[in-house]
Design a protein around this motif. Structure first.
Motif, PDB file in Angstrom:
ATOM      1  N   UNK A  57       0.857  -1.185   0.000  1.00  0.00           N
ATOM      2  CA  UNK A  57       0.000   0.000   0.000  1.00  0.00           C
ATOM      3  C   UNK A  57       0.897   1.240   0.000  1.00  0.00           C
ATOM      4  N   UNK A  58       0.604   2.247  -0.828  1.00  0.00           N
ATOM      5  CA  UNK A  58       1.514   3.396  -0.978  1.00  0.00           C
ATOM      6  C   UNK A  58       1.808   4.112   0.346  1.00  0.00           C
ATOM      7  N   UNK A  59       3.092   4.293   0.626  1.00  0.00           N
ATOM      8  CA  UNK A  59       3.499   4.978   1.857  1.00  0.00           C
ATOM      9  C   UNK A  59       2.980   6.416   1.898  1.00  0.00           C
ATOM     10  N   UNK A  60       2.838   7.028   0.734  1.00  0.00           N
ATOM     11  CA  UNK A  60       2.403   8.425   0.682  1.00  0.00           C
ATOM     12  C   UNK A  60       0.983   8.621   1.194  1.00  0.00           C
ATOM     13  N   UNK A  61       0.212   7.531   1.314  1.00  0.00           N
ATOM     14  CA  UNK A  61      -1.175   7.634   1.771  1.00  0.00           C
ATOM     15  C   UNK A  61      -1.360   7.225   3.233  1.00  0.00           C
ATOM     16  N   UNK A  62      -0.344   6.626   3.825  1.00  0.00           N
ATOM     17  CA  UNK A  62      -0.540   5.947   5.103  1.00  0.00           C
ATOM     18  C   UNK A  62      -0.801   6.875   6.285  1.00  0.00           C
ATOM     19  N   UNK A  63      -0.352   8.092   6.214  1.00  0.00           N
ATOM     20  CA  UNK A  63      -0.397   8.954   7.394  1.00  0.00           C
ATOM     21  C   UNK A  63      -1.618   9.858   7.471  1.00  0.00           C
ATOM     22  N   UNK A  64      -2.602   9.638   6.608  1.00  0.00           N
ATOM     23  CA  UNK A  64      -3.778  10.503   6.589  1.00  0.00           C
ATOM     24  C   UNK A  64      -5.006   9.746   7.080  1.00  0.00           C
ATOM     25  N   UNK A  65      -5.748  10.354   7.988  1.00  0.00           N
ATOM     26  CA  UNK A  65      -6.927   9.712   8.563  1.00  0.00           C
ATOM     27  C   UNK A  65      -7.961   9.386   7.493  1.00  0.00           C
ATOM     28  N   UNK A  66      -8.044  10.240   6.474  1.00  0.00           N
ATOM     29  CA  UNK A  66      -9.049  10.030   5.438  1.00  0.00           C
ATOM     30  C   UNK A  66      -8.508   9.263   4.228  1.00  0.00           C
ATOM     31  N   UNK A  67      -7.340   8.632   4.384  1.00  0.00           N
ATOM     32  CA  UNK A  67      -6.775   7.853   3.283  1.00  0.00           C
ATOM     33  C   UNK A  67      -7.701   6.695   2.930  1.00  0.00           C
ATOM     34  N   UNK A  68      -7.771   6.317   1.657  1.00  0.00           N
ATOM     35  CA  UNK A  68      -8.628   5.191   1.272  1.00  0.00           C
ATOM     36  C   UNK A  68      -8.150   3.893   1.915  1.00  0.00           C
ATOM     37  N   UNK A  69      -9.088   3.037   2.295  1.00  0.00           N
ATOM     38  CA  UNK A  69      -8.710   1.740   2.857  1.00  0.00           C
ATOM     39  C   UNK A  69      -8.532   0.708   1.751  1.00  0.00           C
ATOM     40  N   UNK A  84     -10.389  22.256  -4.672  1.00  0.00           N
ATOM     41  CA  UNK A  84     -10.537  21.276  -3.594  1.00  0.00           C
ATOM     42  C   UNK A  84      -9.257  20.465  -3.457  1.00  0.00           C
ATOM     43  N   UNK A  85      -8.648  20.131  -4.588  1.00  0.00           N
ATOM     44  CA  UNK A  85      -7.366  19.411  -4.555  1.00  0.00           C
ATOM     45  C   UNK A  85      -6.308  20.236  -3.833  1.00  0.00           C
ATOM     46  N   UNK A  86      -6.277  21.536  -4.079  1.00  0.00           N
ATOM     47  CA  UNK A  86      -5.277  22.373  -3.409  1.00  0.00           C
ATOM     48  C   UNK A  86      -5.534  22.437  -1.908  1.00  0.00           C
ATOM     49  N   UNK A  87      -6.804  22.443  -1.505  1.00  0.00           N
ATOM     50  CA  UNK A  87      -7.119  22.433  -0.071  1.00  0.00           C
ATOM     51  C   UNK A  87      -6.596  21.161   0.579  1.00  0.00           C
ATOM     52  N   UNK A 142      -3.572  20.786   3.403  1.00  0.00           N
ATOM     53  CA  UNK A 142      -3.813  20.081   4.667  1.00  0.00           C
ATOM     54  C   UNK A 142      -2.849  18.914   4.845  1.00  0.00           C
ATOM     55  N   UNK A 143      -2.296  18.419   3.750  1.00  0.00           N
ATOM     56  CA  UNK A 143      -1.314  17.337   3.790  1.00  0.00           C
ATOM     57  C   UNK A 143       0.125  17.858   3.808  1.00  0.00           C
ATOM     58  N   UNK A 144       0.266  19.175   3.984  1.00  0.00           N
ATOM     59  CA  UNK A 144       1.584  19.830   4.008  1.00  0.00           C
ATOM     60  C   UNK A 144       2.353  19.645   2.706  1.00  0.00           C
ATOM     61  N   UNK A 197     -16.299  12.794  -6.880  1.00  0.00           N
ATOM     62  CA  UNK A 197     -15.153  13.397  -7.568  1.00  0.00           C
ATOM     63  C   UNK A 197     -14.362  14.358  -6.670  1.00  0.00           C
ATOM     64  N   UNK A 198     -15.012  15.248  -5.919  1.00  0.00           N
ATOM     65  CA  UNK A 198     -14.231  16.066  -4.982  1.00  0.00           C
ATOM     66  C   UNK A 198     -13.511  15.210  -3.941  1.00  0.00           C
ATOM     67  N   UNK A 199     -14.153  14.113  -3.513  1.00  0.00           N
ATOM     68  CA  UNK A 199     -13.571  13.259  -2.472  1.00  0.00           C
ATOM     69  C   UNK A 199     -12.311  12.544  -2.969  1.00  0.00           C
ATOM     70  N   UNK A 200     -12.320  12.129  -4.250  1.00  0.00           N
ATOM     71  CA  UNK A 200     -11.134  11.427  -4.773  1.00  0.00           C
ATOM     72  C   UNK A 200      -9.929  12.356  -4.911  1.00  0.00           C
ATOM     73  N   UNK A 201     -10.160  13.674  -4.884  1.00  0.00           N
ATOM     74  CA  UNK A 201      -9.056  14.618  -5.096  1.00  0.00           C
ATOM     75  C   UNK A 201      -7.998  14.533  -4.005  1.00  0.00           C
ATOM     76  N   UNK A 202      -8.374  14.082  -2.807  1.00  0.00           N
ATOM     77  CA  UNK A 202      -7.388  13.956  -1.732  1.00  0.00           C
ATOM     78  C   UNK A 202      -6.340  12.898  -2.067  1.00  0.00           C
ATOM     79  N   UNK A 203      -6.721  11.915  -2.900  1.00  0.00           N
ATOM     80  CA  UNK A 203      -5.770  10.883  -3.318  1.00  0.00           C
ATOM     81  C   UNK A 203      -4.782  11.462  -4.327  1.00  0.00           C
TER      82      UNK A 203
END
Length: 364
Positions: free
Chosen positions: A87-99, A239-242, A246-248, A212-218
């Motif tokens: 599973x991608x390390x870049x996603x692991x540290x976010x509470x809203x990361x996809x499972x 929304x992607x920029x937000x 938030x992900x620094x 679609x807005x929700x997938x932008x966090x990925x």
């Protein structure tokens, strides 16, 4: 049922979602324990409404898994869960990361150094040409380009990366049983051969507007930086920029004509203090400054295989393959093959899915 399969099931249950799934797993101890909980236990955990608890309880788990694996097998799709080693390390540290991440293409692409390029669907010729040229420059610098496969800037960014001979990742807002927009189906297929197409949604999920807005966090999480090229005041790119902020993650904006309504949002980002990208080097130099090469070294362990295991393991990928197909490809009889697959399971190199399907269990 394995923990990975339990996560696939929870991910497909209506109205649960990634954040609630993580909270449920933390509360009950595992996804399997969530599925084994009673209605009262699900209601009393304080995470779910009774209706959602009922959705979990009455979901057709085995039927869903069988149908999902059959579809994935036909379409060449793999599924990664947050319980998997690759599973991608870049996603692991976010509470809203996809499972769950459904992937068509190269899973390795999800571990690459990447830059997101996003913007308006109703883009100008200048915007599309800029997206192409930026994507080509990023590819030539050894980066992978991430975008959302939408019309306009997204499409131009993917095409620019492919035309430069590079890799690109498309994060879509629906399941693989649907394609949106339909005219990008052939582009999706090209991307899957030169990168990856990714979705967090079960294969039957239609292209619902709120997905679609929700997938932008990925998109932002997979990337070291996000570049906005033409975004209207209400563009999903904002929304992607937000999410990126938030992900620094760094956000860059290409300036546009102030009279261009489709670029009003991106120009306002500059007014609010976003970094200006006059050329791709502005982005690349910042990435080089922020991220030392050691961050990208591959430190995954080497998998040691016996001669017999080496005859089978190459035929098992991240796409489910049936035991009969393995026998055909390896030339081994079923009895010998089952002994070898069992030994590979004990090494945690592969795992068995319902219906005698197999997939790799670790990043190799």
């Amino acid at each position: 049922m394995t923990e990975q399969e339990a996560l696939l099931v929870l991910n497909a249950v209506p109205d649960v979602g990634a954040i609630r799934i993580r909270k449920l797993v933390a509360f009950f101890g595992s996804a399997l324990e969530v599925l084994q909980a009673s209605f009262d236990e699900l209601c009393q955990c304080g995470i779910l409404f009774p209706e959602t608890a009922g959705n979990i309880l009455h979901f057709s788990k085995d039927k869903f898994l069988q149908g999902e694996y059959n579809f994935m097998q036909r379409r060449g799709i793999a599924a990664l869960t947050s319980a998997d080693d690759n599973y991608p390390c870049s996603l692991k540290n976010f509470e809203d990361a996809p499972v769950v991440l459904y992937v068509k293409g190269e899973i390795d692409a999800l571990h690459a150094r990447s830059v997101a390029l996003v913007g308006s669907r109703a883009a100008s010729f200048y915007g599309c040409q800029s997206a192409k040229s930026f994507a080509q420059a990023f590819v030539q610098a050894g980066m992978t380009v991430v975008s959302g496969l939408a019309r306009g800037i997204d499409t131009a960014a993917h095409l620019g990366a492919l035309e430069a001979g590079g890799k690109t990742i498309a994060v879509i807002g629906c399941g693989f049983n649907h394609m949106y927009p339909k005219e990008n189906y052939s582009l999706m297929e090209k991307i899957s051969c030169n990168g990856a197409v990714v979705s967090e949604f079960a294969c039957a999920m239609p292209p619902l507007k709120h997905n679609f807005p929700w997938r932008n966090r990925i998109i932002s999480a997979l990337s070291l930086a996000t570049v906005v090229i033409e975004a209207g005041r209400k563009s999903g790119a904002l929304i992607t920029t937000d999410y990126a902020l938030s992900q620094n993650k760094d956000v860059f904006v290409l300036p546009s004509n102030i009279d261009n309504e489709t670029a009003l949002g991106s120009n306002l980002l500059i007014q609010d203090g976003a970094k200006v990208a006059l050329n791709p080097d502005d982005v690349l130099s910042q990435i080089k400054e922020n991220h030392v090469p050691s961050l990208f070294n591959d430190s995954r362990p080497v998998l040691l295989l016996s001669d017999e295991q080496s005859k089978v393991y190459p035929h098992i990928t991240y796409q489910p393959v049936h035991l009969d197909e393995l026998a055909r490809q390896s030339g081994l009889n079923i009895s010998s093959l089952m002994n070898i697959t069992l030994s590979l399971e004990l090494k945690r190199a592969i795992r068995q899915l319902p219906g005698q399907y197999y997939v790799r269990n670790e990043h190799a």
